[in-house]
Design an enzyme around this catalytic site. Sequence first.
Site, PDB file in Angstrom:
ATOM      1  N   ASN A   1       0.855  -1.185   0.000  1.00  0.00           N
ATOM      2  CA  ASN A   1       0.000   0.000   0.000  1.00  0.00           C
ATOM      3  C   ASN A   1       0.887   1.230   0.000  1.00  0.00           C
ATOM      4  OD1 ASN A   1      -1.983   1.908   0.470  1.00  0.00           O
ATOM      5  ND2 ASN A   1      -1.976   1.564   2.679  1.00  0.00           N
ATOM      6  N   CYS A   2       0.791   2.044  -1.030  1.00  0.00           N
ATOM      7  CA  CYS A   2       1.695   3.194  -1.041  1.00  0.00           C
ATOM      8  C   CYS A   2       1.036   4.483  -1.500  1.00  0.00           C
ATOM      9  CB  CYS A   2       2.923   2.898  -1.870  1.00  0.00           C
ATOM     10  SG  CYS A   2       2.518   2.445  -3.544  1.00  0.00           S
ATOM     11  N   VAL A   3      -0.287   4.482  -1.740  1.00  0.00           N
ATOM     12  CA  VAL A   3      -0.934   5.750  -2.076  1.00  0.00           C
ATOM     13  C   VAL A   3      -1.406   6.366  -0.761  1.00  0.00           C
ATOM     14  CG1 VAL A   3      -2.749   6.867  -3.405  1.00  0.00           C
ATOM     15  CG2 VAL A   3      -1.652   4.824  -4.282  1.00  0.00           C
TER      16      VAL A   3
END
Lengths: 122, 427, 349, 63
Positions: B240-242
Amino acid sequence: MFQVLTNNPKAYNWWLKRENKQVQVVWQEGGFDSVLTAARDLVHLGYRVINHPLSSSIKPNQTPYKTLILAQGTGLDYQSLSVIEAAIAASKKLGVFPGSTQSILEDLQFMDLEMCREIQLQ
Amino acid sequence: MQLKLGRINITDIKFGDKTKVEKGVLYVSKEQVLAAVADERLTSITLELARPGDSVRIMPVKDVIEPRLKVEGSGGVLPGFISKVEMVGSGTTLVLSGAAVVTTGSIVGFQEGIVDMSGPGADYTPFSKTCNLVVVCQAPEGLSQHEHEAAVRVVGYKAAAVIAEAARNAEVDSWEEYQHLNLFEGMQKYPDLPRVAYVYMLQTQGLLHDTYVYGVDAKRILPTLMSPTEMMDGAIVSGNCVSACDKNTTYHHLNNPIIQDLYARHGKDLNFIGVIITNENVTLADKQRSSNFTAKLADMLGLDGAIISQEGFGNPDTDLIMNCTKLEKLGIKTVIVTDEYAGRDGGSQSLADADPLADATVTGGNANEVITLPAMDKVFGSSKSADIIAGGFDGSLAKDGSITVEIQAITGATNELGFNTLTAREI
Amino acid sequence: MSKFRVVHYINQYFGQIGGEEKANIPPSCKEGPVGPGMAFKAVLGNEAEIVATIICGDSWFAENLDEAKAKVVEMIAQYKPDLVITGPAFNAGRYGTACGAVAEAVSQELEIPVVSGMYPENPGAEMYRRFALIVETGDNAAAMRKAVPAMGKLALKVLKGEQLGTPKEEGYIPRGIRENYFAPDRGSKRAVDMLVAKLKGEEFHTEYPMPQFDRVDPNPAVADISKAKIGLVTSGGIVPKGNPDHIESSSASKFGKYDLDGIVNLTAETHQTAHGGYDPVYANQDADRVLPVDVMRDLEKEGKIGSLHRYYYATVGNGTSVANAKRYAAEIAQELKNDGVDAVILTST
Amino acid sequence: MCTIVPISLTVGANRIVPTVAIPHPLGNPELPAEEEKALRRRLVNKALRALSTEVDGQTVFED
């Protein structure tokens, strides 16, 4: 019966190609907020929201695209109403997408589709 | 279950011929790491070092991983990715404390995630205080985003695993012991203490918004019960990187501060029973089902209290409020941990969902606060993404290289595990 | 060093012009302090001075809101103040609202800080707290002795650019603005501490209070509905065609009062909705779908109800703040009571 | 009279009559005009009944 409301060309084409008789794919002209408003009007008439309007961590002012799926219902679904109203409020508070390059827009279309592609409609 | 964590304090990081720890310095062999992380899907992988105080900006940050090594007990760290899916959480694990692997590379064009090693931005991210091995990944034109994401994710785990080997022969600076009794034993040992669990909400919405548990995509799970020690061995990892400010990196999952602070009061003020993990899916039906299962598990465990943490913005507010209200209605007292989007002036409604039953809230601060990050001597990752973050995220990149952004672009800034001291109050 | 310049806004009563009979006077301006301004003089000492006092009748201000704000701001601007003090208004509703409206205009248009003083339940406090540091005061002028030093001290702090503490520490009503800061402990520890306190039944302080609403006791039943005079009120935005009062489609700043004399049925030609929070097609076709005038007239004719009140009231509920909604409700209820209405049907969309 | 009963409960209304739909609480455009008016009359009658009923707390007048 389901309605897919979208202003995202990638999602529009993808859903059209599924050729599901239960699904009506509706092109909604305008920005993120116009999809929310159209969905709100359907909720007022008894539709249920299938996918959360603020799904994806990409904020309403960071993308112009939104695909919302609604299911025809009989009465007002309060949960749907409250999430759609909260999404409209969040979108108003955060402001308008400032625009971007074509390649970014394509990535944003792609991400919007990713957020609704796997939804099971039954 | 019992887990011993041996911490080896890392105070500096350097490249060397061999990967090893000496007097608190982590030496990293470039050749060794590059050989271990090689991935035919990527065109190039380069390594850089970023130390606290350096004039360095890393962006866009994909994940941060702490190097850990299992030296005794079943399984290995990062099960489902680096080791098999054996159960973890018991035995002995060594930690290169103060070191981190930071992966960077643009998977989609608009990705944010800034770590500044010095200057005002450094105050907002925990990863300005770690000695970082930065892994810069480049993908060929035409690689699908899904494959690209998976490749970069696994490269980070592999890099962390290979440098964690340096812990094997290093001197341990401090030991910590975590015991997790089964429900029955716990009740017998602490009959008078309130039973408390931790409800751990995981972001699970799709590409760049996913979390994995023992290698399983957590959007496909029903809420389940875990031992808090499992997280310390990497049973939960981030894809998860947004929304850089309130995503949980793998580092956060390994060092979950709520688990640590519940352990600090365990046996004194409360009986820490375990962790209920649950997800944050895109549909309202999934949210209903998962919150129902969370409440059911809480009820079956006979809980008196729970801490519920959130991950992300917007729709997880709905999961958070559902989890909170369903537990409160069962008479289980809750504290929720979240962050806020109160607008740049701080004057708007902070959350997208609210309920009077959520009467005990801890906040990681207003993610819309604006900050100017001065130019740095070096930018690791894609300096191009600076323009894109700036434009796409309504910030501005000045000619001198400084960036004006909301703190939501900074990795870990408003973390919803309570990792930081940043918070907000009404004035 | 020259003294900081302060302009003071007060009403006709504190301006020593007169009581309720003078509430209709338009704004006027006097050099130097007047009335409570004299007391401020002692607190502000050598560091700041009230260079001018603006005095306006409460009723005049309320009835000419836009004009009043513009005039007062214009007067204030010519003195080039560093800060504006309004009130204290204690629990006087119209005065508090005027003090708040002046604060809003001054802070938005002149970008000058404003210090005020009100009783927390003054509607002006809830409506305008964003725009001023409103010191919490007692509910009447007897509290002047305590209010003035508190307001003066806070004003000096602001003028000197000193770091303000929390609203509680400084004694002002929270403005509803979220401000980031670094706490001594990390969030997870604060969460565990909070949970332990909550489990023990001890006091704890949430870091983000959720919105709360009032409760009122229900009124007794109407004894004989066939004799009752019944009013209609709606938040669905039903207005005469053309929206003569320009009620906003969201965040309404007013309500309208409209005559139903001689109207037996609302039609697309006579009425519409001003509401922006729902699809207006159905209400615009037939506004009886929101405000049931046709049915009420039938019931009136058949003697099922005593009568339909001659006026109906309408506003737009969409995005309207709780504070504003409360104020409209209070004013509408007072008028309905004065007109002898026995019961009200409130329709919302 | 409102469609969104939970909101009326939240804000503290004491006598609540549920209505048809948000954009037409007291009507239904799909019905012929006479039936629609009859529907509206039923709803208003319910409201009058609610006004004539003693309540000791928040009450929703379902049917």
